[in-house]
Structure formats: structure tokens, C-alpha cells
Design a protein around this motif. Structure first.
Motif, mmCIF file in Angstrom:
data_model
loop_
_atom_site.group_PDB
_atom_site.id
_atom_site.type_symbol
_atom_site.label_atom_id
_atom_site.label_comp_id
_atom_site.label_asym_id
_atom_site.label_seq_id
_atom_site.Cartn_x
_atom_site.Cartn_y
_atom_site.Cartn_z
ATOM 1 N N ASP A 25 0.863 -1.177 0.000
ATOM 2 C CA ASP A 25 0.000 0.000 0.000
ATOM 3 C C ASP A 25 0.905 1.234 0.000
ATOM 4 O O ASP A 25 1.646 1.468 0.959
ATOM 5 C CB ASP A 25 -0.884 -0.049 1.248
ATOM 6 N N PHE A 26 0.835 1.990 -1.072
ATOM 7 C CA PHE A 26 1.723 3.151 -1.204
ATOM 8 C C PHE A 26 1.039 4.456 -0.800
ATOM 9 O O PHE A 26 1.556 5.530 -1.108
ATOM 10 C CB PHE A 26 2.224 3.267 -2.657
ATOM 11 N N THR A 81 11.082 3.588 -17.908
ATOM 12 C CA THR A 81 9.612 3.471 -17.906
ATOM 13 C C THR A 81 9.172 2.015 -17.744
ATOM 14 O O THR A 81 7.987 1.748 -17.574
ATOM 15 C CB THR A 81 9.036 3.982 -19.239
ATOM 16 N N GLY A 82 10.111 1.082 -17.862
ATOM 17 C CA GLY A 82 9.775 -0.340 -17.725
ATOM 18 C C GLY A 82 10.884 -1.166 -18.356
ATOM 19 O O GLY A 82 11.893 -0.627 -18.837
ATOM 20 N N GLY A 223 5.689 -4.139 -7.200
ATOM 21 C CA GLY A 223 4.289 -3.692 -7.082
ATOM 22 C C GLY A 223 4.096 -2.187 -7.104
ATOM 23 O O GLY A 223 3.134 -1.685 -6.508
ATOM 24 N N THR A 224 4.965 -1.440 -7.765
ATOM 25 C CA THR A 224 4.757 0.018 -7.819
ATOM 26 C C THR A 224 3.421 0.301 -8.512
ATOM 27 O O THR A 224 3.002 -0.453 -9.395
ATOM 28 C CB THR A 224 5.899 0.724 -8.576
ATOM 29 N N LEU A 263 11.483 7.516 -6.111
ATOM 30 C CA LEU A 263 11.057 7.612 -4.706
ATOM 31 C C LEU A 263 10.202 6.411 -4.336
ATOM 32 O O LEU A 263 10.337 5.829 -3.248
ATOM 33 C CB LEU A 263 10.271 8.910 -4.475
ATOM 34 N N ILE A 264 9.334 6.024 -5.261
ATOM 35 C CA ILE A 264 8.439 4.900 -4.964
ATOM 36 C C ILE A 264 9.218 3.584 -4.996
ATOM 37 O O ILE A 264 9.026 2.714 -4.141
ATOM 38 C CB ILE A 264 7.230 4.938 -5.924
ATOM 39 N N LEU A 265 10.130 3.477 -5.945
ATOM 40 C CA LEU A 265 10.959 2.257 -5.997
ATOM 41 C C LEU A 265 11.825 2.137 -4.742
ATOM 42 O O LEU A 265 11.948 1.056 -4.158
ATOM 43 C CB LEU A 265 11.865 2.294 -7.229
ATOM 44 N N ARG A 266 12.433 3.253 -4.340
ATOM 45 C CA ARG A 266 13.288 3.212 -3.141
ATOM 46 C C ARG A 266 12.458 2.815 -1.929
ATOM 47 O O ARG A 266 12.881 2.001 -1.101
ATOM 48 C CB ARG A 266 13.943 4.576 -2.919
#
Ligand code: PLP
Length: 379
Positions: A25-26, A81-82, A223-224, A263-266
Motif C-alpha cells: 500500500d503506497f 519506464t519499464g 508492485g509500484t 522515490l516509490i521504488l526506493r
């Protein structure tokens, strides 16, 4: 591929055919959305002229993934981007280093690989994959010997899209050594399986990470909530002069780049830590093993590679079941991917659905009524 909805449908069913983890859950990162533009334009290792970036976080993410895939001291990379973009970057880099090289990829490679080859107009050969999706190394040898004196630019896959097969870099390199290619570049497309495989104990880990470059997706195992990826190379940063407008070298594929993604990956990497990530991977494998047992019990032909989250169905589910659970089919084969976030209950319900559909199919078909006893024709 169809849309992945991380939420159950009204009957409580969840998509199980595409590999996006749904256990993270982000929402704690929602305040990031209130900030100004975050744009990591240019090279992640050169901050550049614009202050609104997250390149420090991007470098941390690259370092974490580089450590996981055992990159040497010379390393570089960026948040993409992927995996698709990573494959394109790698092939362009392979050509820059070896302009006369010939690309080799297998029939089981992701469709982004032939697309990148097409975009770059590179010469290529398609190598056979065995029935379980792994590169046929004898065919690799056969194909390359037809192009003597040409560098080999190999795209291997760690976790093919349909069966999660892992091409073995030891065998690939042995073939290239044996036929004496003058130079090589080996890229690994590890979109789904790169991180989970890298978390295995060294003696269990397949030979997938001794490459020139590797890419993983962020929205699969980590799961980003939006697509992204991480490319890592085992070479020093590309040497390029900064573009004066941005104050940073243009070493990536796209210009402006998502500053929220690092930021989300970290956060995804750090909130679990390596041991938490490993636990998630082990749990996903347990789910896959359990589901395979259940499928075997109902005599549905199914199997999985060692360490895979993917359970391959050698007979596709009836269309209604496939649609209900978002299950893809390619060449008469389907799969489910037991990603973190799924539960045993979800997967048991799928197997049950499959069992019920099969029973319905097996029910004796009522004999058609004959016209005897019925009035037919005009009154
Ligand atoms: C082996 C492989 N490579 C590349 C991709 C594409 O990854 P992305 O969606 O991150 O571009 C996928 C996606 O399913 C894949 O399975």
C-alpha cells in the motif's frame, strides 16, 4: 495485455494471469503528488541544471539493484519506464559498442525485443526455445556459426513471459567462447524474475546475472502503482558531454523522466528490506507450489519451473473461466502468476472454478428430442 485491476471484482475474484504484486500500500507516499514537478531529465549521475529532481534516490535504487545482480565496481544505470525501455537501451548500447554485431533472441523472448530490433533496424537471428521456454543453446550455436566473424549481441531472458524460463548465461557464454565470436554483448531481460531470483541463496541461484546489462520491471515484483523499471549495466557511465540546455548528458532513452518513480521504488525496496523481499518471494513460490498441487489433484495438466511464481497450464481454461480470472493464452498454453498479494484462498477458488467448469463440460449432453410426439409444420 489487458488492464490489471488490483481490486477484486464483485464476486471477489482477483486477476491472477498477469504479474503485478498487489500487497504493498503506497498511500503513505500520496503527499509526493502534492509537490511540484519532479523531472530526472538527463543522466542520473549528473544532477544537471533543473533543481526539481530525485536523482539521489535514483542512484540509490540503481545501487541496490546493481548489488542484487552482482554488478562489479564499474556500474551504471537508471530508472526507466519499464523493462521495454531497458531492452531498447541495451540493444542500442550493444550496437554502439559492436556496430557489426548480430542480435540473437529466442522465440520465447518478450515482444519488446523484436520491437526494439525493428526500431533500431539491427540484423538479428531468432533462436529456438525448448518446449518449456528456455533458449536452445544448440540452436544458438547453429545460428551464430552461419555468421562467422560477427560480434554476438545476445538478449537472454530471466523469467520468460509465458513460462518464466531462465536462459543460462553460463551455457550462452560457453557457446560464444566455443565458436570464438570476436566480441559479445549479453543483455538480460529480467522483468519479472530478476529480483526474486537474485534473492535466492547463492548456491540455488541460476546463472542469470553475469551480463553486460540487465533490466527489471518495478511494477511486477515490487508492485509500484505505475509502470517503471531499473536498468543496470556492468560498465562505467557512458561518456557523453552534457547537453548545455539541461546540464546533464543525454544518456537515457527518454528526455524528461519520471522523478516520482525512484522515490516509490526506493520506498518499495527499503520498506521490506532484503529479508522482507525474500520472504515475499518465498511466500509467492509456496503459493505457486500449492496451486500446482491443487491443479494436479483435479488432473489439469500444469507445471512450473524451479523458483517460478508462474504455473503453466498446458490446457487453457474454458473461455469463461479465463475471462473471470484474467488469464492469458498463447499458442494453446495459459498461465497463472502467483504474485505477492494473492492468497491461497484466491487460488483455491480459481481451481474450484476450473473444476466446476470441467464438470459442467463433462456432464452428459441431453439427447435431442425427436419430432415424434410434437406437432411440426403449419397447423
Ligand atoms: C520477459 C518480459 N520482458 C519485458 C516485459 C515488459 O516489461 P514492461 O512492462 O516493464 O515494459 C515483460 C512484461 O510482461 C516480460 O514478461
Amino acid at each position: 495485455m489487458t488492464t490489471i485491476l488490483p481490486t477484486p471484482d464483485t464476486a471477489g475474484r482477483v486477476p491472477i494471469g498477469y504479474p503485478g504484486a498487489t500487497d504493498v500500500d503506497f498511500t503513505d507516499l500520496a503527499p509526493l503528488m502534492a509537490r511540484k514537478l519532479l523531472n530526472n531529465v538527463g543522466d542520473p549521475y549528473v544532477d544537471g541544471a533543473s533543481p526539481g529532481h530525485t536523482k539521489a534516490a535514483e542512484r540509490q535504487v540503481v545501487e541496490i539493484i546493481a548489488d542484487l545482480v552482482r554488478a562489479g565496481d564499474d556500474r551504471w544505470g537508471y530508472v526507466t519506464t519499464g523493462a521495454t525501455e531497458g531492452n531498447l537501451w541495451a540493444l542500442r548500447e550493444a550496437r554502439r559498442r559492436h556496430p557489426t554485431g548480430i542480435v540473437c533472441y529466442t522465440t520465447a523472448a518478450h515482444y519488446s525485443v523484436p520491437k526494439a530490433i525493428d526500431l533500431l533496424a539491427m540484423p538479428s537471428v531468432v533462436v529456438a526455445a525448448d518446449d518449456r521456454g528456455e533458449m536452445d543453446y544448440t540452436d544458438l550455436r547453429r545460428r551464430l556459426t552461419k555468421h562467422p566473424g560477427r560480434p554476438a549481441l545476445v538478449v537472454a531472458t530471466a523469467g520468460t513471459t509465458m513460462t518464466e524460463a531462465v536462459d543460462d548465461l553460463y551455457q550462452i557464454n560457453a557457446v560464444l567462447d566455443d565458436i570464438g565470436v570476436p566480441a559479445r554483448y549479453v543483455h538480460v531481460d529480467a522483468a519479472l524474475a530478476g529480483i526474486p531470483l537474485a534473492l535466492l541463496e547463492p548456491d540455488q541461484r541460476p546463472g542469470f546475472d553475469l551480463a553486460d546489462s540487465i533490466v527489471v520491471s518495478g511494477h511486477k515484483f515490487l508492485g509500484t502503482p505505475f509502470p517503471c523499471g531499473v536498468l543496470v549495466t556492468s560498465a562505467a557511465a557512458p561518456t557523453q558531454a552534457p547537453v548545455s540546455y539541461i546540464g546533464s548528458p543525454d544518456t537515457t532513452i527518454t528526455g524528461s523522466r519520471n522523478g516520482h518513480a525512484p522515490l516509490i521504488l526506493r520506498s518499495a525496496l527499503q520498506r521490506h528490506g532484503l529479508s522482507g523481499l525474500r520472504t515475499r518471494a518465498e511466500h509467492a513460490r509456496e503459493l505457486a507450489a500449492h496451486t500446482l498441487t491443487q491443479l494436479t489433484e483435479i488432473r489439469w495438466p500444469a507445471w512450473r519451473h524451479p523458483h517460478a511464481f508462474t504455473v503453466v497450464l498446458d490446457r487453457p481454461p474454458p473461455p469463461a473461466v479465463a475471462a473471470r480470472w484474467s488469464i492469458p493464452t498463447e499458442n494453446r498454453r495459459s498461465h497463472i502468476v502467483c504474485m505477492p498479494g494473492l492468497t491461497q484462498h484466491d487460488l483455491d477458488r480459481f481451481v474450484n472454478d476450473l473444476r466446476n467448469a470441467t464438470r459442467r463440460q463433462r456432464r452428459p449432453i441431453p439427447r435431442p428430442r425427436t419430432a415424434i410426439g410434437y406437432r411440426t409444420g403449419n397447423p
